[in-house]
Design an enzyme around this catalytic site. Structure first.
Site, PDB file in Angstrom:
ATOM      1  N   GLY A 169      81.168  49.823  53.324  1.00 35.15           N
ATOM      2  CA  GLY A 169      81.426  49.731  54.557  1.00 35.15           C
ATOM      3  C   GLY A 169      80.587  48.526  55.325  1.00 35.15           C
ATOM      4  O   GLY A 169      79.935  47.876  54.595  1.00 35.15           O
ATOM      5  N   LYS A 214      77.032  44.211  55.501  1.00 33.80           N
ATOM      6  CA  LYS A 214      77.979  44.850  54.802  1.00 33.80           C
ATOM      7  C   LYS A 214      77.322  45.584  53.669  1.00 33.80           C
ATOM      8  O   LYS A 214      76.052  45.312  53.336  1.00 33.80           O
ATOM      9  CB  LYS A 214      78.859  43.680  53.803  1.00 33.80           C
ATOM     10  CG  LYS A 214      79.883  43.219  54.744  1.00 33.80           C
ATOM     11  CD  LYS A 214      80.801  42.575  53.799  1.00 33.80           C
ATOM     12  CE  LYS A 214      82.183  41.823  54.590  1.00 33.80           C
ATOM     13  NZ  LYS A 214      83.072  41.317  53.626  1.00 33.80           N
ATOM     14  N   CYS A 215      77.591  46.746  53.121  1.00 33.35           N
ATOM     15  CA  CYS A 215      77.067  47.743  52.398  1.00 33.35           C
ATOM     16  C   CYS A 215      77.721  47.747  51.279  1.00 33.35           C
ATOM     17  O   CYS A 215      79.014  48.139  51.192  1.00 33.35           O
ATOM     18  CB  CYS A 215      76.764  49.247  53.263  1.00 33.35           C
ATOM     19  SG  CYS A 215      75.422  49.982  52.705  1.00 33.35           S
ATOM     20  N   ASP A 265      69.014  55.568  68.850  1.00 28.84           N
ATOM     21  CA  ASP A 265      70.416  55.673  68.545  1.00 28.84           C
ATOM     22  C   ASP A 265      71.039  56.859  67.494  1.00 28.84           C
ATOM     23  O   ASP A 265      71.603  56.444  66.639  1.00 28.84           O
ATOM     24  CB  ASP A 265      71.087  54.312  67.891  1.00 28.84           C
ATOM     25  CG  ASP A 265      72.492  53.964  67.951  1.00 28.84           C
ATOM     26  OD1 ASP A 265      73.113  54.780  68.861  1.00 28.84           O
ATOM     27  OD2 ASP A 265      72.895  53.038  67.294  1.00 28.84           O
ATOM     28  N   GLY A 273      77.600  58.981  63.421  1.00 26.15           N
ATOM     29  CA  GLY A 273      77.365  58.215  62.485  1.00 26.15           C
ATOM     30  C   GLY A 273      76.158  57.611  62.046  1.00 26.15           C
ATOM     31  O   GLY A 273      76.225  57.059  60.634  1.00 26.15           O
TER      32      GLY A 273
END
Length: 598
Positions: free
Chosen positions: A51, A57-58, A167, A171
């Site tokens: 993702g 980017k992972c 945060d 998610g």
């Protein structure tokens, strides 16, 4: 120059060349397939795309020596040109490398080359609570306690180390294979340097932003308590407390503390939410107060949850179990509608209010209307006719389905349709519209009557009325093992599996070109006969998985296909899917085998 505990983050000078000039690295460089840590000489093989978010980017990355698998967060240095970007990345790494806790994503190092910064992190294969929320909406109270207890435990550790996450949101609460919560993404985190320090600035916009941050009055640890209050509300109610379609309106509601808790929420849970969502940060409970609240001390908290909870509610048999498993009678669940947490007749949970019906109920058509609408909107833009198609940009591996049908055998002329789910459990949808599922342990059974009432049994203890069906189920299972699958050893049962519930096959039909299968969790799967391609549609994630002729499995968000386009092959299958979903919806009895030809 930004520095992390004696180690500098460098940005190559050529990265600053203006765009459009040959040799400029503002054009995104290819991420190498083998990643090398120059200091340790460790080599990692870059694998599956996991993702993207923000600049990063992972990917799944494998240490080529130890074969350990990690998550690799990869940030292009072109995104780290400004001092504040570099400082932010440095702070994120410095904070995360200082942490070590069961409920915080593990940090395993970082390194860089001329083009990228690589951060090696613990891999959380079960994604995050955000995907769980999209699939499940509201969860049961015991599940909420389970996730919140672990989140609070991780946050206690952060606060004791003077770290404010800033945060916390669904998610950023990741799940590993054991369904354990791991707090991640420290991009907005900060460290409190001295007692009583109030932070004045915050780069970025937290999802569950506290009123004192909006008011720029200075903030501290209390912002994380506010976020946990929003998380608890979202888990129990099914949507965030201040959510509107307009960000400005949402902020106005936060400032005015304007939200309401639905009547069906347990008063003890509602009281804790209200304490955490107080406008005055000094009157909120501290992180150490939370687990002593009645919500946690008086209610059942499962010690483990099965992975099936990612898509369907669990069954709660006994909390905690005191009965010898071998002596237990088959448990029958009281049918309260498909979306309600299942109560079993044998033993009731600790609190009656835990089992109250959620405010919303699952639509009678099992999300077919939503799916039809999504496909209609997508097909209208003709995604394969765009001038520039960038299908890879529409990829969203986080939306990968939890369950799909890996094998099936049609005996509907006599008995019904047998199928195997991707977790190796096996089910039969009988011609009389009942269903029987054998779990992948080869022992546990789930029987679903025509009216969707569920019973839980095992192969050693079941009513004689089910003897024929269990014999047939075993026949189907053996047939598929011998002819259709690689026979695998039974999986070892783990704690939490006794709470598992599987989605079942709701209805199916065959056409000349495909078989269409509709699962009870809303998933629609279409297997095409000619080329053996498959699509798996999930209306809750608004996503499609496409298995092509090469058996490559990729998952895309439908909204991103609208934006970036897709190949003709996928587009034609999505057009076909729309017609098939329409047929599923219009069938008078969407609970069994639909006769169709197309």
């Amino acid at each position: 120059m930004a520095q992390v505990a004696g180690k500098k983050l460098t940005v190559a000078p050529e990265a600053a060349k203006p765009p459009g000039i040959p040799g400029s690295s503002s054009a995104v460089k290819e991420i190498p397939e083998i990643l090398v840590d120059p200091r340790t000489r460790r080599r990692y093989l870059r694998g599956r795309f996991l993702g993207k978010g923000g600049f990063a980017k992972c990917y799944e990355i494998t240490d080529l020596e130890s074969r350990e698998v990690f998550a690799g967060k990869i940030v292009p240095k072109t995104m780290l040109l400004k001092p504040h970007q570099k400082d932010k990345m440095t702070m994120e790494i410095a904070i995360q490398r200082s942490l070590d806790h069961r409920h915080v994503v593990g940090f395993h190092g970082f390194f860089e080359d001329n083009d990228f910064v690589y951060v090696v992190l613990e891999l959380c294969r079960r994604r995050s609570l955000l995907e769980l929320h999209k699939r499940r909406k509201a969860v049961t109270e015991p599940e909420a306690r389970y996730y919140l207890k672990q989140t609070i435990s991780g946050c206690q550790y952060l606060h004791s180390n003077r770290v404010i996450h800033r945060d916390l949101k669904l998610g950023n609460l990741f799940l590993n294979d054991e369904m354990e919560v791991k707090i991640g993404d420290f991009g907005l985190a900060t460290k409190v340097e001295y007692d009583g320090e109030r932070k004045k600035t915050l780069c970025g916009t937290p999802n569950y932003i506290a009123p004192e941050v909006l008011g720029k009055k200075g903030h501290s640890f209390e912002v994380d308590i506010w976020s946990i209050g929003c998380i608890m509300y979202t888990l129990l109610v099914g949507k965030p407390p201040f959510e509107t379609s307009c960000l400005k309106e949402t902020y106005m509601r936060i400032k005015k503390n304007e939200y309401s808790i639905p009547k069906h929420i347990n008063p003890v849970a509602a009281a804790l939410i209200q304490k955490m969502l107080r406008s005055d940060p000094t009157s909120r409970p501290t992180i150490d107060d939370l687990l002593n609240d009645e919500f946690f001390t008086s209610g059942y908290i499962p010690s483990r949850l099965p992975t099936t909870c990612l898509t369907v509610p669990p069954r709660f048999s006994i909390a905690p179990s005191t009965i010898d498993q071998s002596l237990r009678k088959p448990l029958t669940a009281i049918n309260k509608g498909q979306d309600s947490p299942l109560v079993e007749k044998q033993v009731a949970p600790a609190k009656e209010e835990e089992m109250q019906q959620p405010e919303f109920t699952e639509p009678a058509d099992c999300y077919l209307s939503e799916m039809l609408q999504q496909l209609t909107c997508l097909n209208a833009v003709k995604p394969s006719e765009r001038a520039l198609i960038r299908q890879e940009e529409a990829e969203d591996p986080a939306s990968i389905p939890i369950f799909w049908i890996s094998k099936w055998v049609d005996y509907s002329d006599k008995y019904g349709l047998g199928y195997q789910l991707c977790d190796n459990s096996v089910g039969v949808l009988f011609n009389d519209s009942t269903r029987l599922i054998m779990y992948n342990d080869g022992d546990s059974l789930q029987y679903i009557e025509r009216n969707n009432t569920e019973s839980y049994l095992n192969v050693r203890s079941y009513p004689t009325t089910l003897t024929k069906k269990i014999t047939l189920l075993k026949y189907f299972r053996n047939y598929m093992s011998e002819h259709l699958l690689k026979a695998g050893a039974n999986t070892t049962p783990r704690e939490g599996d006794e709470l598992a519930r599987l989605p079942f096959l709701r209805t199916w039909f065959r056409t000349r070109s495909a078989i269409i299968l509709h699962l009870s969790n809303g998933t629609v799967q279409i297997n095409f006969f000619q080329d053996h391609t498959k699509i798996i549609l999930c209306p809750l994630m608004a996503a499609v998985s496409y298995i092509d002729e090469k058996r490559e499995f990729r998952t895309y968000k439908l909204s991103l296909i609208q934006e970036f386009g897709c190949c003709k092959e996928l587009a034609s299958r999505l057009r076909y899917a729309r017609t098939m979903v329409e047929k599923l919806q219009s069938s008078k009895s969407a609970v069994a085998h639909v006769k169709a030809s197309a």
